[in-house]
Design an enzyme around this catalytic site. Structure first.
Site, PDB file in Angstrom:
ATOM      1  N   LYS A 262       0.848  -1.197   0.000  1.00  0.00           N
ATOM      2  CA  LYS A 262       0.000   0.000   0.000  1.00  0.00           C
ATOM      3  C   LYS A 262       0.885   1.251   0.000  1.00  0.00           C
ATOM      4  O   LYS A 262       1.560   1.540   0.971  1.00  0.00           O
ATOM      5  CB  LYS A 262      -0.912   0.045   1.217  1.00  0.00           C
ATOM      6  CG  LYS A 262      -2.021   1.076   0.957  1.00  0.00           C
ATOM      7  CD  LYS A 262      -2.597   1.745   2.164  1.00  0.00           C
ATOM      8  CE  LYS A 262      -1.818   2.828   2.789  1.00  0.00           C
ATOM      9  NZ  LYS A 262      -1.806   4.123   2.067  1.00  0.00           N
TER      10      LYS A 262
ATOM     11  N   GLU B 282      10.108   0.593  10.196  1.00  0.00           N
ATOM     12  CA  GLU B 282      11.094   1.655   9.940  1.00  0.00           C
ATOM     13  C   GLU B 282      10.386   2.961  10.228  1.00  0.00           C
ATOM     14  O   GLU B 282       9.518   3.378   9.471  1.00  0.00           O
ATOM     15  CB  GLU B 282      11.574   1.613   8.485  1.00  0.00           C
ATOM     16  CG  GLU B 282      12.341   0.368   8.117  1.00  0.00           C
ATOM     17  CD  GLU B 282      13.721   0.301   8.757  1.00  0.00           C
ATOM     18  OE1 GLU B 282      14.176   1.296   9.352  1.00  0.00           O
ATOM     19  OE2 GLU B 282      14.330  -0.772   8.675  1.00  0.00           O
TER      20      GLU B 282
ATOM     21  N   CYS C 196      13.544  10.446   7.000  1.00  0.00           N
ATOM     22  CA  CYS C 196      13.494   9.872   8.341  1.00  0.00           C
ATOM     23  C   CYS C 196      14.833  10.037   9.047  1.00  0.00           C
ATOM     24  O   CYS C 196      14.903  10.215  10.256  1.00  0.00           O
ATOM     25  CB  CYS C 196      13.115   8.399   8.261  1.00  0.00           C
ATOM     26  SG  CYS C 196      14.123   7.495   7.086  1.00  0.00           S
TER      27      CYS C 196
ATOM     28  N   GLU D  11       9.813  14.958  15.752  1.00  0.00           N
ATOM     29  CA  GLU D  11      10.215  14.932  14.354  1.00  0.00           C
ATOM     30  C   GLU D  11       9.388  15.954  13.568  1.00  0.00           C
ATOM     31  O   GLU D  11       8.177  15.802  13.434  1.00  0.00           O
ATOM     32  CB  GLU D  11       9.981  13.523  13.790  1.00  0.00           C
ATOM     33  CG  GLU D  11      10.477  13.373  12.384  1.00  0.00           C
ATOM     34  CD  GLU D  11      10.225  11.973  11.831  1.00  0.00           C
ATOM     35  OE1 GLU D  11       9.130  11.424  12.084  1.00  0.00           O
ATOM     36  OE2 GLU D  11      11.106  11.447  11.139  1.00  0.00           O
TER      37      GLU D  11
END
Ligand code: NAD
Length: 505
Positions: free
Chosen positions: A199, A273, A307, A408
């Site tokens: 997906k 991840e 990331c 983040e």
């Protein structure tokens, strides 16, 4: 900071036209669900729009998969596994993976422009992604035959330990490197002998769909299935599916936690991840211009939507003024503008929602006493008004406990801290929930090794940043994830161990 235009709305309409022309050339015709080797509509007939973040215009309407569609994809994947793919030898899978790599390479320009349109990333960086995607398939084609087993002679018994694929795996990916993340997922899953339901992110579904179209004749029907849709609908249906034997998820830590919880219901193996808030540590011996280049790339590459972005700078007092002066000048020199332009350094963020999210962090930085050395808002340029742009930003003076230093941001925002005591600095560098990556900049090999040892993260760059080499495992410590990608170890995440204990009596 310069922009690629001086003439406001004229320039904006030229960019709009250029994007429409590019979209005519590269946006795929097939934007349905890719199940069992065919494109088709979602069961409910619904679609969603994917939008060009540079112009705000709709690029394509894409089938909106939901649970029923995921069910069909999982069933097709099991049929393909049982009837075809499980009979493929490692050598045959190797040829398939190599052919996919060749196909991706042959379509580098097309895929890079498509990615740039859908995500907003500069086309020069999108080309690096496409090459990286091809490299993934080449790397796993190289290690696909590495499937060592063991045998054991235990007196009256003879033991064999072998590995087998899971069968059908479910894979969910984010929008920041759409094609690259698809390849990070597909290549090891196929190499290990699995069929998959992938997906893509709802913001950027086009490159995965085009990849499916391009390799449709190379991969047997049902081996690769792509179900675009929203996270809570198609995503949750994939990660919670009872017949999916392994889930591989890349995305935010918040969603990763949900995925892990839902996998608990079926005791499904999960690799994650997730996010990061990586430190870059600069020692006093550095060549300042080299450090400026590395720090700038660590945070601003891919508009900060990485990331592994080096989003917290720890710079030694002795070089801090010079380094920050150099960084401000580097930001000034950046070309922010049309991502289809080869000279653009910084494109738009992927969506309005992501701009708003970044702006909230910038407001918080302001409220929490941050001093903006550069940027701090959206560019004040009429030519960029329709795009999702955020200025490259340097902010100093924040408490390390503050929200913008801890969370983040996933945008072009660097929080700066000065240090003179190594232990205190390292304590702060590790004082976040994340542990994905870190950077160390010094010519002193002992200091480099010590800092690399001390940073609690899964991947440390010394005197470089972002370059990822297939074969060197990538993945996070702490809340940045579970499992490793890019390496032979990844294959083990996609297969399970079977022991055959054979009685000799
Ligand atoms: P996200 O978690 O919002 O979405 C990621 C994917 O998960 C999307 O496809 C989304 O549709 C899907 N999703 C959302 N809710 C879901 C649910 N309830 N169940 C199943 N799937 C669901 O993340 P994002 O905003 O798309 O991506 C940015 C995040 O990804 C950042 O945190 C970034 O650090 C992380 N990321 C990590 C890596 C890595 O290798 N560690 C690489 C790229 C991105």
């Amino acid at each position: 900071m310069s922009t690629d235009s001086d003439s406001g709305s004229d320039e904006a309409s030229a960019v709009r036209q250029r994007h429409r022309d590019a979209a005519d050339e590269v946006v795929p015709e097939q934007t349905g669900l890719f199940i069992d080797g065919e494109f088709g509509a979602a069961a409910g007939g619904e679609t969603f729009d994917t939008v060009d973040p540079t112009t705000g215009e709709v690029l394509a309407s894409v089938a909106r998969g939901r649970e029923a569609d995921v069910d069909r994809a999982v069933e097709a994947a099991w049929t393909a596994f049982e009837e075809t793919w499980s009979d493929y030898s490692a050598g045959r899978r190797q040829r398939v993976l190599t052919a996919i790599a060749d196909t991706i390479e042959e379509h580098t320009d097309e895929l890079a422009r498509l990615e740039s349109l859908d995500n907003g990333k500069p086309v020069s960086e999108a080309k690096i992604d496409v090459r990286g995607a091809a490299e993934q398939f080449r790397y796993f084609a190289g290690v696909v035959r590495e499937n060592p087993g063991e045998t054991m002679n235990a007196g009256s018994r003879y033991g064999q330990v072998i590995t087998e694929p899971y069968g059908v795996v479910g894979q969910v990916i984010p929008w920041n490197f759409p094609l690259l993340m698809a390849s990070w997922k597909l290549a090891p899953a196929l190499a290990a002998g699995n069929c998959t339901v992938l997906k893509p992110a709802e913001q950027t579904p086009l490159s995965a769909l085009r990849l499916a179209e391009l390799v449709g004749d190379t991969v047997p029907d049902g081996v690769v299935n792509v179900v675009p849709g929203y996270g809570e609908e198609a995503g949750a249906a994939v990660t919670g599916h009872p017949d999916v034997r392994k889930v591989a998820f890349t995305g935010s830590t918040a969603v990763g936690k949900q995925v892990m919880k839902s996998a608990a219901d079926t005791v499904t193996d999960v690799t994650l991840e997730l996010g990061g808030k990586s430190p870059v540590v600069v020692f006093p011996d550095v060549d300042v211009s080299t450090a400026v280049r590395l720090v700038s790339s660590a945070i601003f590459y891919n508009t900060g939507e990485c990331c592994e972005a080096g989003s917290r700078l720890f710079v030694h007092d002795d070089v801090a003024d010079d380094l920050l002066e150099g960084l401000v000048a580097a930001v000034d020199d950046m070309t922010i503008g049309d991502p289809l332009d080869e000279d653009t350094d910084l494109g738009p963020k992927v969506s309005r929602e992501q701009v708003d999210r970044t702006m909230e962090y910038l407001d918080a930085a302001r409220e929490e006493g941050g001093e903006f050395l550069a940027g701090g808002g959206q560019p004040d340029d009429e030519a960029l008004a329709e795009g999702c742009y955020v200025e490259p930003t340097l902010v100093e003076g924040l408490d390390h406990d503050s929200t913008p230093a801890q969370e983040e941001i996933f945008g072009p925002v660097l929080t700066v801290f000065r240090w003179d005591d190594y232990d205190e600095m390292m304590e702060l560098a590790n004082d976040v929930d994340y542990g994905l990556a870190g950077g160390v900049i010094t010519d002193d090999i002992t200091k480099a090794n010590r800092a690399a040892r001390d940073i609690e993260a899964g991947y440390i760059w010394v005197n470089s940043y972002h370059d990822l080499v297939p074969g060197l495992p990538f993945g996070g410590y702490k809340q940045s994830g579970i499992g490793r990608e890019l390496s032979a170890e990844t294959l083990d995440h996609y297969r399970q161990t079977k022991t055959i204990n054979l009685s000799l009596r």
